[in-house]
Design a protein around this motif. Structure first.
Motif, PDB file in Angstrom:
ATOM      1  N   TRP A 235      -3.488  -8.070  21.934  1.00 12.91           N
ATOM      2  CA  TRP A 235      -2.520  -7.789  20.872  1.00 12.91           C
ATOM      3  C   TRP A 235      -1.299  -8.686  21.080  1.00 12.91           C
ATOM      4  CZ3 TRP A 235      -2.942  -5.062  16.488  1.00 12.91           C
ATOM      5  CH2 TRP A 235      -3.956  -4.095  16.393  1.00 12.91           C
ATOM      6  N   TYR A 236      -0.892  -9.364  20.000  1.00 13.51           N
ATOM      7  CA  TYR A 236       0.267 -10.238  20.032  1.00 13.51           C
ATOM      8  C   TYR A 236       1.394  -9.655  19.190  1.00 13.51           C
ATOM      9  CZ  TYR A 236      -1.992 -14.210  22.353  1.00 13.51           C
ATOM     10  OH  TYR A 236      -2.592 -15.024  23.281  1.00 13.51           O
ATOM     11  N   PHE A 237       2.629  -9.897  19.652  1.00 10.81           N
ATOM     12  CA  PHE A 237       3.809  -9.543  18.864  1.00 10.81           C
ATOM     13  C   PHE A 237       3.937 -10.619  17.779  1.00 10.81           C
ATOM     14  CE2 PHE A 237       8.739  -9.271  19.043  1.00 10.81           C
ATOM     15  CZ  PHE A 237       8.759  -8.644  17.811  1.00 10.81           C
ATOM     16  N   ASN A 238       3.639 -10.221  16.567  1.00 16.25           N
ATOM     17  CA  ASN A 238       3.464 -11.181  15.478  1.00 16.25           C
ATOM     18  C   ASN A 238       4.705 -11.343  14.609  1.00 16.25           C
ATOM     19  OD1 ASN A 238       1.642 -12.829  13.764  1.00 16.25           O
ATOM     20  ND2 ASN A 238       2.007 -11.204  12.265  1.00 16.25           N
TER      21      ASN A 238
ATOM     22  N   MET B 242       7.301   0.049  12.606  1.00 16.47           N
ATOM     23  CA  MET B 242       6.279  -0.984  12.701  1.00 16.47           C
ATOM     24  C   MET B 242       5.355  -0.903  11.492  1.00 16.47           C
ATOM     25  SD  MET B 242       5.383  -0.358  16.723  1.00 16.47           S
ATOM     26  CE  MET B 242       3.964  -1.459  16.684  1.00 16.47           C
ATOM     27  N   ASP B 243       4.848  -2.071  11.075  1.00 17.92           N
ATOM     28  CA  ASP B 243       3.873  -2.094   9.986  1.00 17.92           C
ATOM     29  C   ASP B 243       2.672  -2.943  10.406  1.00 17.92           C
ATOM     30  OD1 ASP B 243       4.596  -4.798   9.661  1.00 17.92           O
ATOM     31  OD2 ASP B 243       6.048  -4.339   8.097  1.00 17.92           O
ATOM     32  N   ASP B 244       1.787  -3.223   9.456  1.00 19.39           N
ATOM     33  CA  ASP B 244       0.551  -3.939   9.777  1.00 19.39           C
ATOM     34  C   ASP B 244       0.789  -5.374  10.224  1.00 19.39           C
ATOM     35  OD1 ASP B 244      -0.854  -1.684   9.137  1.00 19.39           O
ATOM     36  OD2 ASP B 244      -1.393  -2.333   7.104  1.00 19.39           O
ATOM     37  N   GLN B 245       1.987  -5.891   9.985  1.00 23.66           N
ATOM     38  CA  GLN B 245       2.293  -7.267  10.371  1.00 23.66           C
ATOM     39  C   GLN B 245       2.975  -7.371  11.729  1.00 23.66           C
ATOM     40  OE1 GLN B 245       1.137  -9.737   8.376  1.00 23.66           O
ATOM     41  NE2 GLN B 245       0.294  -8.001   7.220  1.00 23.66           N
ATOM     42  N   THR B 246       3.366  -6.239  12.304  1.00 27.72           N
ATOM     43  CA  THR B 246       4.145  -6.282  13.546  1.00 27.72           C
ATOM     44  C   THR B 246       3.337  -6.829  14.710  1.00 27.72           C
ATOM     45  OG1 THR B 246       5.437  -4.374  12.794  1.00 27.72           O
ATOM     46  CG2 THR B 246       5.536  -4.917  15.143  1.00 27.72           C
ATOM     47  N   LEU B 247       2.142  -6.318  14.893  1.00 29.91           N
ATOM     48  CA  LEU B 247       1.269  -6.756  15.979  1.00 29.91           C
ATOM     49  C   LEU B 247      -0.052  -7.245  15.394  1.00 29.91           C
ATOM     50  CD1 LEU B 247       1.824  -3.805  18.509  1.00 29.91           C
ATOM     51  CD2 LEU B 247       2.935  -6.037  18.540  1.00 29.91           C
ATOM     52  N   ALA B 248      -0.654  -8.211  16.055  1.00 28.84           N
ATOM     53  CA  ALA B 248      -1.919  -8.771  15.571  1.00 28.84           C
ATOM     54  C   ALA B 248      -2.900  -8.869  16.727  1.00 28.84           C
ATOM     55  CB  ALA B 248      -1.681 -10.154  14.966  1.00 28.84           C
TER      56      ALA B 248
ATOM     57  N   PRO C 288      13.515  -8.552  26.033  1.00 23.47           N
ATOM     58  CA  PRO C 288      12.580  -8.168  24.977  1.00 23.47           C
ATOM     59  C   PRO C 288      11.407  -9.156  24.920  1.00 23.47           C
ATOM     60  CG  PRO C 288      14.847  -8.161  24.157  1.00 23.47           C
ATOM     61  CD  PRO C 288      14.870  -8.807  25.506  1.00 23.47           C
ATOM     62  N   ILE C 289      10.308  -8.694  24.364  1.00 24.35           N
ATOM     63  CA  ILE C 289       9.137  -9.560  24.216  1.00 24.35           C
ATOM     64  C   ILE C 289       9.399 -10.552  23.084  1.00 24.35           C
ATOM     65  CG2 ILE C 289       6.660  -9.616  23.718  1.00 24.35           C
ATOM     66  CD1 ILE C 289       6.560  -6.698  24.741  1.00 24.35           C
ATOM     67  N   PRO C 290       9.286 -11.854  23.331  1.00 25.79           N
ATOM     68  CA  PRO C 290       9.512 -12.824  22.254  1.00 25.79           C
ATOM     69  C   PRO C 290       8.397 -12.765  21.215  1.00 25.79           C
ATOM     70  CG  PRO C 290       9.667 -13.869  24.435  1.00 25.79           C
ATOM     71  CD  PRO C 290       9.043 -12.522  24.620  1.00 25.79           C
ATOM     72  N   VAL C 291       8.748 -13.028  19.967  1.00 25.59           N
ATOM     73  CA  VAL C 291       7.739 -13.135  18.914  1.00 25.59           C
ATOM     74  C   VAL C 291       6.741 -14.227  19.308  1.00 25.59           C
ATOM     75  CG1 VAL C 291       7.334 -13.727  16.510  1.00 25.59           C
ATOM     76  CG2 VAL C 291       9.299 -12.318  17.113  1.00 25.59           C
TER      77      VAL C 291
END
Length: 341
Positions: free
Chosen positions: A8-11, A18-24, A64-67
């Motif tokens: 899973w990536y921080f997208n 959070m929504d469907d675009q937050t993580l991929a 924080p985790i970078p995008v």
């Protein structure tokens, strides 16, 4: 050795929830192991409310985790292949890793998990990795309860809250748990041993607390913030202690969150308020885990695990925490437990 792994990536940074675009979720080729590296097969992933903060833009206790980077979380896994002298196939390891089914590490993220006789892998990881030490440190070292004290715990049916009340009872305190809904409130009494319960869904939390704690609250263990924190501050006793463990009601806010309206009681009641982060206590984990494991084996700590199957369902599992849909400690089961343990 598998040829690919899912991560899973921080997208995209969320605005509010959070929504469907937050993580991929992406599948990628696994590189070959280099010297002093080992491959971990993930078994369980801990879902913790602070994950939402890690993908925000606040000034935190950690970077924080970078995008564009992989999402982080506490994991337990099994070493399946190693070119590291300190790790061999079959070792169980825990650490702050990634939301992935296979992870390559050099020993910087993962450490061996010592055997915990009498406890399953799920129980040992679920209670002894984050929730148990957090409950123990927050209550005993910051709350400093005395026998006979009244201890109030918000989000009392959650991973930390379910343990705080029982640890307080072990040390001779009277406990009041705050939760939402009849089912959770009943569980607080029947399973987690709370003396009294407050159902915030019934409203007038201040009135309910005044009825149950007419002399005031000695220790407030706060996991929620907002109106619940204000209610607790309103009913504090002189020289009471307020432990700030979490403020989950504000984690999905997309703007500044107002502070407590009853902050004046810090003066009027001469309160001590202190926040803490369990990562500051990692050097004392063996001490905490030994104590908690003893209580678990003795049947003095009841708990519930809420296990969601499948790495692909990790985001849905995390969302349970922010909507009160969890029934105990939330974990994602990524892979099978090894038969040898």
């Amino acid at each position: 050795m598998p040829k690919t792994a899912r991560h899973w990536y921080f997208n995209q940074r969320p605005k509010g929830e959070m929504d469907d675009q937050t993580l991929a979720l992406r599948e990628e080729a696994l590189p070959a192991l280099q010297d002093k590296e080992f491959l971990v097969r993930s078994i369980y992933l801990s879902m913790d409310a602070t994950h939402r903060l890690w993908i925000g833009d606040l000034d935190l206790y950690m970077e924080p985790i970078p995008v564009g980077e992989r999402m982080k979380g506490f994991l337990i896994g099994e070493v399946v292949e190693s070119k590291h002298d300190g790790y061999q196939a079959g070792d169980l390891v825990t650490g702050l890793g990634c939301w992935s089914d296979y992870i390559i590490d050099d020993g910087s993220a993962f450490q061996k998990m010592p055997p915990i006789p009498g406890l399953s892998i799920a129980d040992a990881f679920g209670i002894l990795t984050v929730a148990g030490p957090t409950a123990l440190v927050g209550l005993m070292e910051i709350g400093d309860p005395k026998p006979g004290d009244t201890v109030v715990v918000s989000a009392a049916a959650g991973a930390v809250g379910m343990l705080v009340g029982q640890i307080a009872k072990i040390h001779g305190c009277r406990t009041i748990g705050i939760a939402g809904g009849a089912e959770k409130c009943e569980r607080l009494k029947s399973l987690f041993g709370y003396d009294e319960v407050v159902d915030y869904k019934k409203g007038d939390v201040v009135g309910q607390l005044r009825t149950l704690a007419p002399d005031g609250i000695d220790v407030l263990f706060e996991n929620v913030g907002g109106d619940i924190l204000d209610a607790g501050l309103t009913v504090m006793k002189d020289f009471g202690r307020v432990v700030i463990c979490g403020l989950i009601s504000s984690y999905n806010a997309d703007g500044p969150v107002p502070g407590p309206y009853m902050f004046r009681n810090v003066i009027m009641r001469r309160l001590t308020i202190r926040g803490f982060v369990i990562l500051d206590y990692l050097d004392r984990y063996p001490e905490f885990q030994a104590k908690l494991a003893d209580w678990m084996r003795e049947g003095r700590l009841n708990y519930r695990l809420h296990v969601v199957d499948g790495l692909e369902n990790a985001v849905d599992a995390l969302q349970l925490l922010y909507h009160g849909g969890n029934h105990g400690k939330v974990m994602v089961k990524i892979g099978a437990e090894p038969a040898a343990h």
